[in-house]
Design a protein around this motif. Structure first.
Motif, PDB file in Angstrom:
ATOM      1  N   VAL A 202     -14.312 -26.028 128.952  1.00 17.75           N
ATOM      2  CA  VAL A 202     -15.808 -25.900 129.189  1.00 17.75           C
ATOM      3  C   VAL A 202     -16.360 -25.246 127.978  1.00 17.75           C
ATOM      4  O   VAL A 202     -15.771 -24.468 127.414  1.00 17.75           O
ATOM      5  N   THR A 203     -17.634 -25.775 127.492  1.00 16.95           N
ATOM      6  CA  THR A 203     -18.408 -25.087 126.379  1.00 16.95           C
ATOM      7  C   THR A 203     -19.422 -24.150 127.000  1.00 16.95           C
ATOM      8  O   THR A 203     -20.452 -24.545 127.753  1.00 16.95           O
ATOM      9  N   LEU A 204     -19.337 -23.116 126.572  1.00 18.49           N
ATOM     10  CA  LEU A 204     -20.322 -21.959 126.756  1.00 18.49           C
ATOM     11  C   LEU A 204     -21.605 -21.947 125.979  1.00 18.49           C
ATOM     12  O   LEU A 204     -21.221 -21.626 124.526  1.00 18.49           O
ATOM     13  N   SER A 205     -22.705 -22.201 126.079  1.00 21.63           N
ATOM     14  CA  SER A 205     -23.847 -22.063 125.198  1.00 21.63           C
ATOM     15  C   SER A 205     -24.196 -20.642 125.260  1.00 21.63           C
ATOM     16  O   SER A 205     -24.360 -19.970 126.088  1.00 21.63           O
ATOM     17  N   LEU A 206     -24.311 -20.112 123.746  1.00 19.06           N
ATOM     18  CA  LEU A 206     -24.838 -18.714 123.752  1.00 19.06           C
ATOM     19  C   LEU A 206     -26.260 -18.715 123.197  1.00 19.06           C
ATOM     20  O   LEU A 206     -26.646 -17.662 122.476  1.00 19.06           O
ATOM     21  N   ASP A 207     -26.950 -19.715 123.254  1.00 17.15           N
ATOM     22  CA  ASP A 207     -28.429 -19.955 122.903  1.00 17.15           C
ATOM     23  C   ASP A 207     -29.361 -18.571 123.310  1.00 17.15           C
ATOM     24  O   ASP A 207     -30.119 -18.252 122.688  1.00 17.15           O
ATOM     25  N   GLY A 208     -28.827 -18.122 124.524  1.00 17.89           N
ATOM     26  CA  GLY A 208     -29.714 -16.857 125.125  1.00 17.89           C
ATOM     27  C   GLY A 208     -29.516 -15.691 124.737  1.00 17.89           C
ATOM     28  O   GLY A 208     -29.956 -14.782 125.185  1.00 17.89           O
ATOM     29  N   VAL A 209     -28.436 -15.578 123.894  1.00 15.82           N
ATOM     30  CA  VAL A 209     -27.965 -14.287 123.701  1.00 15.82           C
ATOM     31  C   VAL A 209     -28.120 -14.119 121.810  1.00 15.82           C
ATOM     32  O   VAL A 209     -27.712 -15.000 121.110  1.00 15.82           O
ATOM     33  N   SER A 210     -28.742 -12.977 121.632  1.00 16.21           N
ATOM     34  CA  SER A 210     -28.900 -12.905 119.941  1.00 16.21           C
ATOM     35  C   SER A 210     -28.017 -11.560 119.501  1.00 16.21           C
ATOM     36  O   SER A 210     -27.535 -10.858 120.526  1.00 16.21           O
ATOM     37  N   SER A 211     -27.868 -11.267 118.332  1.00 11.66           N
ATOM     38  CA  SER A 211     -26.888 -10.524 117.802  1.00 11.66           C
ATOM     39  C   SER A 211     -27.544  -9.205 118.221  1.00 11.66           C
ATOM     40  O   SER A 211     -26.548  -8.058 118.382  1.00 11.66           O
ATOM     41  N   GLN A 212     -28.686  -8.936 118.407  1.00  6.22           N
ATOM     42  CA  GLN A 212     -29.400  -7.830 119.150  1.00  6.22           C
ATOM     43  C   GLN A 212     -28.781  -7.351 120.284  1.00  6.22           C
ATOM     44  O   GLN A 212     -28.920  -6.018 120.575  1.00  6.22           O
ATOM     45  N   ASP A 213     -28.629  -8.362 120.996  1.00  4.78           N
ATOM     46  CA  ASP A 213     -28.264  -8.107 122.467  1.00  4.78           C
ATOM     47  C   ASP A 213     -26.601  -7.530 122.460  1.00  4.78           C
ATOM     48  O   ASP A 213     -26.210  -7.021 123.539  1.00  4.78           O
ATOM     49  N   LEU A 214     -25.935  -7.646 121.143  1.00  5.13           N
ATOM     50  CA  LEU A 214     -24.591  -7.170 121.252  1.00  5.13           C
ATOM     51  C   LEU A 214     -24.351  -5.706 121.813  1.00  5.13           C
ATOM     52  O   LEU A 214     -23.294  -5.340 122.075  1.00  5.13           O
ATOM     53  N   GLU A 215     -25.490  -4.785 121.368  1.00  9.27           N
ATOM     54  CA  GLU A 215     -25.312  -3.463 121.760  1.00  9.27           C
ATOM     55  C   GLU A 215     -25.477  -3.161 123.307  1.00  9.27           C
ATOM     56  O   GLU A 215     -25.143  -2.031 123.668  1.00  9.27           O
ATOM     57  N   GLY A 216     -25.650  -4.150 124.079  1.00  9.05           N
ATOM     58  CA  GLY A 216     -25.818  -4.091 125.499  1.00  9.05           C
ATOM     59  C   GLY A 216     -24.857  -4.629 126.299  1.00  9.05           C
ATOM     60  O   GLY A 216     -23.674  -5.328 125.666  1.00  9.05           O
ATOM     61  N   ASP A 217     -24.943  -5.115 127.584  1.00 10.80           N
ATOM     62  CA  ASP A 217     -23.972  -5.834 128.205  1.00 10.80           C
ATOM     63  C   ASP A 217     -24.270  -7.250 128.145  1.00 10.80           C
ATOM     64  O   ASP A 217     -24.657  -7.796 129.140  1.00 10.80           O
ATOM     65  N   PHE A 218     -24.149  -8.004 127.116  1.00 11.72           N
ATOM     66  CA  PHE A 218     -24.479  -9.433 126.810  1.00 11.72           C
ATOM     67  C   PHE A 218     -23.400 -10.323 127.733  1.00 11.72           C
ATOM     68  O   PHE A 218     -24.111 -11.438 127.911  1.00 11.72           O
ATOM     69  N   MET A 219     -22.354  -9.848 128.118  1.00  7.84           N
ATOM     70  CA  MET A 219     -21.707 -10.895 128.813  1.00  7.84           C
ATOM     71  C   MET A 219     -21.872 -11.215 130.242  1.00  7.84           C
ATOM     72  O   MET A 219     -21.885 -12.161 130.661  1.00  7.84           O
ATOM     73  N   THR A 220     -22.600  -9.817 130.909  1.00  8.78           N
ATOM     74  CA  THR A 220     -23.114 -10.021 132.233  1.00  8.78           C
ATOM     75  C   THR A 220     -24.373 -10.976 131.946  1.00  8.78           C
ATOM     76  O   THR A 220     -24.884 -11.567 132.893  1.00  8.78           O
ATOM     77  N   ARG A 221     -25.203 -10.823 130.969  1.00  7.80           N
ATOM     78  CA  ARG A 221     -26.188 -11.959 131.081  1.00  7.80           C
ATOM     79  C   ARG A 221     -25.943 -13.108 130.833  1.00  7.80           C
ATOM     80  O   ARG A 221     -26.553 -13.984 131.452  1.00  7.80           O
ATOM     81  N   LEU A 222     -24.605 -13.579 130.480  1.00  8.07           N
ATOM     82  CA  LEU A 222     -24.181 -14.809 130.370  1.00  8.07           C
ATOM     83  C   LEU A 222     -23.530 -15.322 131.673  1.00  8.07           C
ATOM     84  O   LEU A 222     -23.300 -16.336 131.774  1.00  8.07           O
ATOM     85  N   GLY A 223     -23.450 -14.565 132.482  1.00 10.86           N
ATOM     86  CA  GLY A 223     -22.616 -14.419 133.836  1.00 10.86           C
ATOM     87  C   GLY A 223     -21.277 -14.282 133.812  1.00 10.86           C
ATOM     88  O   GLY A 223     -20.753 -14.573 134.928  1.00 10.86           O
TER      89      GLY A 223
END
Length: 454
Positions: A202-223
């Protein structure tokens, strides 16, 4: 006791890395024939020292524990008028530019080599890591939209095999920085009559995550989150669960008609229901049951939560990842390289404003992490030291005067122009570099204080 533990963990980590860095300078200086006058751990006034060796090098401890230095025979700092001719040949500025480059670069290089050795040792020993098996995710998340449903185990990302959750996070961070989607190879159980395993990509789009989100729990935001064990009850303590008749080993299937997908979901439901009656439907052996229980209302960090006094296993499945020596060394080198590149990318994005300056941390935050990782265990603590060693190496190579990278910049200009930089230029650059360094230290201190307060 916690403060003492944190300070001790911090001092051991920092002292080790300072010694490694300065030993790099010392050894290469000796190899190049330069006379070393002092090797100091710490800065400022010397509080203890001893002299050893043919050159009677002074090995010292200084009063300020943050840092260290190697003092060489240097015409810019000492009067060499009465110096013997054989010692004058060993003066630092009389060495070829390539030797000076080697001596200055040796400190950061020693930090990188030390990180490689630490990672290699950890890879050989084997590191317990969560298996990259996915928990069920909400429909609106990018993971669900990509076709993931939960229960899949990620086996590769962008063609690179992954065995542990930390490797998944690392690969995704690089994709976010490069603004490219991630291609997952996943494995799941075939629930059809034939059984076996299903392989899918599967191909996961990362459009909803920016480099500024890396300091938080960005993986949970992706599901993306770790699969947890089923909601099977453990030890029952005196409280609402025992009074309601729940027993150890009960499997909870749903609460008030809402499906409970795992133990973490049960904990979340109970915590969100202080003082509210809940009907638990589950299995006890081969028999179904329905039991009503009302969680006690408790205050935790200013928030009211529910609790029924029962243990619920939440630990994800673990795997020990270990490698033979040569593979471990290669992986250690690759990990060190990838981390260095990632650090430089983050610095670059901070400069252009794509990543928050909140990511800059100082000694307080580093000490806190040192204490936390030391409590978890030796593997976590050594991993922390390896990452800090890489950061120290990268930061020292930045082309800022007063740092090793600033001196390397001077010597590069000397190679290009055929003559050393002027003393006037050096003085101005040193002042500018000191200003930059002080600014970074103030930002780091401010971020540390904000983290402590909030």
């Amino acid at each position: 006791m916690n403060l003492l533990h944190t300070l001790l963990a911090f001092m051991v980590a920092l002292g080790t890395l300072v010694v490694v860095h300065e030993l790099g300078h010392y050894w290469v200086a000796r190899l190049c024939g330069v006379k070393v006058l002092r090797f100091s751990v710490g800065m400022g006034r010397v509080i203890w020292s001893r002299r050893f060796g043919r050159d009677q090098t002074e090995w010292a401890l200084s009063i300020l524990p943050l840092g260290g230095y190697v003092k060489m025979l240097d015409a810019r700092e000492q009067d060499l008028g009465d110096m013997a001719p054989e010692d004058l040949k060993r003066e630092f500025t009389r060495q070829s530019v390539w030797r000076r480059i080697a001596i200055v670069a040796a400190g950061p290089v020693a930090n990188f080599l030390f990180a490689i050795l630490l990672f290699a040792g950890l890879f050989m020993h084997g590191i317990p890591e969560p298996v990259p098996k996915l928990r069920a995710m909400a429909e609106q998340t990018a993971a669900y939209q990509a076709g993931l449903r939960g229960g899949e185990t990620i086996t590769a990302i962008n063609g690179e095999a992954v065995h542990a959750w930390s490797e998944v996070r690392w690969q995704l961070m690089q994709n976010v920085l490069e603004k490219t989607p991630a291609r997952f190879d996943v494995e799941s159980v075939n629930r059809g009559p034939s059984g076996g395993k299903l392989l899918n990509t599967v191909t996961l789009s990362l459009d909803g995550v920016s480099s500024q989100d890396l300091e938080g729990d960005f993986m949970t935001r992706l599901g993306l989150s770790l699969a947890r064990p089923p909601a099977i009850l453990g030890k029952i303590m005196e409280g609402p669960a025992m009074q309601a008749g729940l027993q150890k080993g009960d499997l909870i299937l749903d609460v008030n008609g809402a499906t409970v997908r795992d133990g973490l979901a049960l904990v979340e439901l109970v915590r969100a229901s202080p003082g509210k009656p809940l009907t638990l439907h589950g299995m006890r052996g081969q028999s179904e049951f329905r039991i009503a229980v009302t969680p006690d209302a408790l205050t935790d960090n200013g928030q009211t939560i529910g609790r029924i006094k029962v243990e619920v296993p939440l630990a994800p499945a673990m795997v020990i990842v270990s490698d033979p020596p040569w593979t471990a060394i290669a992986k250690g080198a690759q990990k060190t390289w990838d981390t260095s590149v990632m650090t430089l990318k983050m610095i670059g994005k901070m400069i252009v404003g794509q990543v928050s300056w909140k990511n800059i941390t100082g000694p307080i935050t580093i000490a806190d992490y040192a204490g936390q990782t030391a409590k978890v265990g030796l593997v976590s603590y050594l991993s922390f030291i390896a990452f800090i060693s890489i950061s120290l190496g990268v930061m020292n190579l930045l082309p800022i005067p007063v740092l090793d990278g600033g001196h390397l910049l001077y010597y590069s200009l000397e190679i290009l122009t055929g003559r050393p930089v002027s003393e006037r230029f050096g003085e101005i650059a040193q002042r500018a570099g000191l200003g930059i360094l002080m600014t970074l230290m103030l930002v780091a201190a401010f971020n540390d204080i904000v983290r402590l307060m909030f």
